[in-house]
Design an enzyme around this catalytic site. Structure first.
Site, PDB file in Angstrom:
ATOM      1  N   CYS A 265     -25.902   1.708 -13.877  1.00 56.63           N
ATOM      2  CA  CYS A 265     -25.045   2.901 -13.815  1.00 56.63           C
ATOM      3  C   CYS A 265     -25.837   4.184 -14.112  1.00 56.63           C
ATOM      4  O   CYS A 265     -26.416   4.347 -15.190  1.00 56.63           O
ATOM      5  CB  CYS A 265     -23.891   2.774 -14.801  1.00 56.63           C
ATOM      6  SG  CYS A 265     -22.778   4.207 -14.780  1.00 56.63           S
TER       7      CYS A 265
ATOM      8  N   GLU B 206       0.822  -1.208   0.000  1.00 54.85           N
ATOM      9  CA  GLU B 206       0.000   0.000   0.000  1.00 54.85           C
ATOM     10  C   GLU B 206       0.858   1.260   0.000  1.00 54.85           C
ATOM     11  O   GLU B 206       0.522   2.245  -0.657  1.00 54.85           O
ATOM     12  CB  GLU B 206      -0.958   0.000   1.193  1.00 54.85           C
ATOM     13  CG  GLU B 206      -2.026  -1.088   1.129  1.00 54.85           C
ATOM     14  CD  GLU B 206      -2.946  -0.984  -0.081  1.00 54.85           C
ATOM     15  OE1 GLU B 206      -2.922   0.054  -0.764  1.00 54.85           O
ATOM     16  OE2 GLU B 206      -3.685  -1.943  -0.360  1.00 54.85           O
TER      17      GLU B 206
ATOM     18  N   CYS C 221     -18.625  -3.567 -18.225  1.00 60.48           N
ATOM     19  CA  CYS C 221     -18.781  -3.222 -16.807  1.00 60.48           C
ATOM     20  C   CYS C 221     -19.931  -3.986 -16.168  1.00 60.48           C
ATOM     21  O   CYS C 221     -21.047  -4.003 -16.684  1.00 60.48           O
ATOM     22  CB  CYS C 221     -19.017  -1.728 -16.642  1.00 60.48           C
ATOM     23  SG  CYS C 221     -19.103  -1.211 -14.911  1.00 60.48           S
TER      24      CYS C 221
ATOM     25  N   CYS D 116     -17.264   0.578 -20.752  1.00 53.28           N
ATOM     26  CA  CYS D 116     -18.608   0.422 -20.185  1.00 53.28           C
ATOM     27  C   CYS D 116     -19.287  -0.863 -20.637  1.00 53.28           C
ATOM     28  O   CYS D 116     -20.118  -1.421 -19.912  1.00 53.28           O
ATOM     29  CB  CYS D 116     -19.461   1.637 -20.529  1.00 53.28           C
ATOM     30  SG  CYS D 116     -18.808   3.192 -19.859  1.00 53.28           S
TER      31      CYS D 116
END
Length: 294
Positions: free
Chosen positions: A211, A39, A205, A202
């Site tokens: 969405c 991280e 997706c 998209c």
DNA sequence: TAAACGTGGCC
DNA sequence: TGGCCAAGTTT
């Protein structure tokens, strides 16, 4: 109609279970220390550049105590060209604090994580969730963008908002601890590989049917204009980077003359070197400069 | 709050 | 090819 918060989770977790990239920190048994290191390295840095450094790092320093036993200079050297070398200093400091305050065990408590050097709102929760499976909202640039689009119907998330971002993610989180962890990882993954900043895919997706941005016809972003990055070439940042690369390349101290030869503009050089000293990335030693030894 | 902070990938 | 973007944090 905007999606109900409960609509998102099954789509995200279902998609993630079959589409998650095979990344080192997702291996079974990957240590909490490894998650913490990853991280730090991933802050503002792409996955592909992190993986090789991470493997080296964990091979050399398998526990926080192993890193804490070394001078900060070795951390900065091992950081290599990942960028933002202060992160190497912060990670070394955090490892020292973990060794001293937590018996060498990476804490799982968010407040204890936040108290460590270089750990902020994102990293603290990422470690608690991904290393320990706890239930917290993890908010990064990816989740902020996916929420802006799929929930709010906006093309971009706008500037980070400490007051609003965490509750917005929390409202989407499944009740179950384990589902919440998968949801956090899954929403980040969607933002990283599907709902990308430019040219989102998209059609692939998992959220396409719910969405809000898609339903609204992909309206252009009309929020605050983001401050654009300054040109890197010729910047103080570039000079700092050049000086740090030279300091990393050797174990002896370098004279002012040797360093000054790296950059034609003496005034800018002075400013950059003074900045590095102020940041403790460089120290004055016997007539020259070197990486920081405890 | 916004600016500073490295380096490289991508189109 | 230059500008935007990248698993942020600190001051």
């Amino acid at each position: 109609m905007p999606p109900e918060p409960s609509d998102l989770a099954p789509l995200v977790t279902g998609w993630f279970r079959t589409n998650a990239r095979d990344l080192p920190w997702r291996r079974p048994g990957f240590p909490a220390w490894g998650t913490l290191v990853s991280e730090f390295m991933l802050q503002q840095t792409q996955v592909s550049r992190v993986i090789p450094r991470l493997e080296e790092w964990l091979g050399r320093w398998p526990t926080p105590a192993d890193l804490a036993a070394e001078p900060p200079a070795e951390a900065v050297r091992a950081w290599g060209r990942l960028g933002y070398p202060r992160r190497a200093l912060w990670l070394h400091a955090a490892a020292t604090q973990i060794a001293e305050r937590h018996d060498g065990i990476v804490p799982s408590d968010v407040d204890q994580l936040l108290a460590l050097t270089g750990i902020g709102a994102y990293t603290a929760r990422a470690v608690a969730v991904f290393a320990y499976g706890d239930r917290h909202p993890v908010v990064d640039t990816n989740t902020r963008r996916v929420i802006a689009r799929s929930v709010r119907g906006q093309g971009e998330p706008g500037p980070p908002n400490a007051k609003a971002d965490l509750p917005a993610m929390a409202a989407l989180l499944p009740e179950s601890r384990s589902e919440a962890a998968v949801f956090n990882a899954g929403l980040m993954e969607i933002g990283a590989v599907v709902c990308t900043a430019r040219a989102p895919r998209c059609e692939e997706c998992p959220l396409r049917e719910v969405c809000a941005w898609r339903a609204a016809g992909y309206p252009a972003y009309d929020g605050p204009v983001k401050t654009k990055q300054k040109q890197f070439a010729g910047s103080d940042r570039q000079v700092r980077g050049i000086i740090m690369a030279e300091l990393r390349s050797t174990h002896r101290s370098l004279t002012d003359e040797e360093l000054r030869a790296l950059w034609p503009d003496g005034e800018q050089f002075d400013r950059a070197l003074a900045g590095l000293v102020a940041d403790r990335l460089a120290v004055r030693v016997d007539g020259g400069y070197a990486l920081p030894h405890d």
